[in-house]
Design an enzyme around this catalytic site. Structure first.
Site, short mmCIF file in Angstrom:
data_model
loop_
_atom_site.label_atom_id
_atom_site.label_comp_id
_atom_site.label_asym_id
_atom_site.label_seq_id
_atom_site.Cartn_x
_atom_site.Cartn_y
_atom_site.Cartn_z
N GLU A 267 -7.08 -14.76 3.20
CA GLU A 267 -7.37 -14.53 1.77
C GLU A 267 -6.12 -14.85 0.98
OE1 GLU A 267 -8.55 -10.60 0.59
OE2 GLU A 267 -10.17 -10.47 2.05
N GLU A 316 -17.37 -10.86 -8.80
CA GLU A 316 -18.32 -9.89 -8.22
C GLU A 316 -18.31 -8.62 -9.08
OE1 GLU A 316 -18.00 -9.77 -3.72
OE2 GLU A 316 -16.31 -11.11 -4.19
N LYS A 319 -17.52 -4.68 -7.91
CA LYS A 319 -16.25 -4.30 -7.30
C LYS A 319 -15.42 -3.49 -8.30
CE LYS A 319 -14.27 -6.75 -4.21
NZ LYS A 319 -13.48 -7.75 -3.48
N GLU A 324 -10.57 -6.57 -9.72
CA GLU A 324 -11.29 -7.07 -8.53
C GLU A 324 -12.56 -7.83 -8.90
OE1 GLU A 324 -10.42 -7.01 -5.42
OE2 GLU A 324 -8.69 -5.67 -5.44
#
Length: 366
Positions: A267, A316, A319, A324
């Site tokens: 990541e 997203e 999150k 995030e």
């Protein structure tokens, strides 16, 4: 004159070797496919989006059956995740591990090109995820044995993903070491990785390092835009924070003296909103430069192109905390957030020269 000619010839040979090595190594970038949103496209649409954008590697965090089914015959290489909540059952019951492998690996192999299995993500033996730590290595071993029993252990590597908080001293990179309070957890895992010839997966985020210490870390160093080497560590020169952080992982592994283990960056990303320095422009510059950088190695590992997975495919909305929600390369509408592509677009010859400049001492330095 003869001495000068032989020096030039030697340099050309070294450039050629580096160029060949980097050319042989596939430098395609990967992208993590997180699913914590209630407005995301279907798995089949997502796989089509990967293909149409020349993204040839993917990481998923659990064995989502719709995603696995949609990946069949796509040609996309996969990091398949084992959620932390599943670690205990896989660690304590080899039959559970064999069934997990049958259901999520063998039922899809080889039409789904599973490259790595990430057994747990960012488990830390000290802190919020400490309860899971005792299960990571036995779960890895049970899954490895199930993979090995089918003769696939050379094609599918079993590992785990760590974060940078397990590094204690990280400056300079060559003196990096894992924290003393995590060695009992990590050392046996590293020993297994040496035995199984598997890489360690590491989540490497210059954003968090910069945001946590903007006084000592410059933004250009974090964004790959520094015009010169800013940190010299013996023979190794660092022009960006990503390379320094990656080499701190390499050095921490080397300094355990357990054995040689490669590192895959499982990541890395930069949020476009939601916190300090989380802006669209910063994210665009970081991600674009990271994609361009993927074709080469780090100062400590110049001979091997770094395998990098960008986080993440989409914003997203489920999150937390707020930042995030803003790591996506695409909006849930499938519209691209940033203008660059994902093919790792740098000339390999140019990469070799860059790498020589960054890692080899100049004549004037000798």
């Amino acid at each position: 004159m003869a001495s000068s000619f032989s020096s030039v010839a030697a340099l050309q040979l070294l450039l050629g070797l580096l160029t060949i090595n980097l050319h042989i190594t596939d430098a395609q970038i990967g992208v993590c496919y997180g699913m914590l949103g209630n407005n995301l496209p279907s798995a089949r649409e997502v796989i089509s989006l990967y293909q149409s954008n020349n993204i040839r590697r993917m990481r998923i965090y659990d064995p989502n059956q719709a995603a696995l089914d949609s990946l069949r015959n796509s040609g996309i290489e996969l990091i398949l995740g084992v959620p932390n909540d599943d670690l205990q059952s896989l660690a304590t019951n080899p039959d559970s591990a064999r069934q997990w492998v049958q259901t999520n690996v063998l039922n899809f192999w080889p039409s789904v090109r599973i490259k790595y299995i990430a057994v747990g993500n960012e488990v830390n033996p000290v802190g919020g995820s400490s309860w899971f730590a005792r299960f990571v290595l036995p779960a890895i071993q049970n899954i490895y044995q199930a993979i090995r029993a089918r003769g696939l252990h050379d094609q599918i590597k079993v590992s785990t993903a760590i974060d940078m908080t397990l590094i204690g001293n990280s400056y300079p990179p060559s003196q990096s070491s894992f924290r003393g309070d995590v060695r009992d957890y990590l050392d046996p895992i590293i020993g297994y990785l040496v035995y199984a010839n598997a890489p360690l997966l590491a989540n490497v985020y210059p954003y968090f390092a910069y945001a946590g210490n903007p006084r000592d870390i410059s933004l250009p160093y974090a964004l790959f835009t520094s015009p010169n080497v800013l940190v010299w560590d013996g023979q190794y020169g660092y022009q960006n924070l990503f390379d320094a952080m990656l080499d701190s992982v390499h050095a921490a592994i080397d300094n355990t003296r357990i054995g040689s283990v490669e590192v895959v960056v499982s990541e890395s990303g930069w949020p476009s909103d939601g916190a300090f320095a989380a802006t669209y422009d910063n994210a665009r510059v970081y991600l674009d430069n990271l994609v361009r950088r993927a074709g080469r190695g780090s100062p400590r590992r110049p001979w091997k192109a770094t395998e990098i997975y960008l986080f993440a495919m989409f914003d997203e909305n489920q999150k937390n905390p707020e930042l995030e929600k803003h790591f996506g390369l695409f909006y849930p509408s499938k519209q691209k957030k940033y203008p660059f592509g994902f093919g790792g677009g740098r000339n390999y010859g140019e990469v070799a020269i860059d790498q020589l400049n960054a890692t080899l001492p100049l004549v004037s330095d000798m």
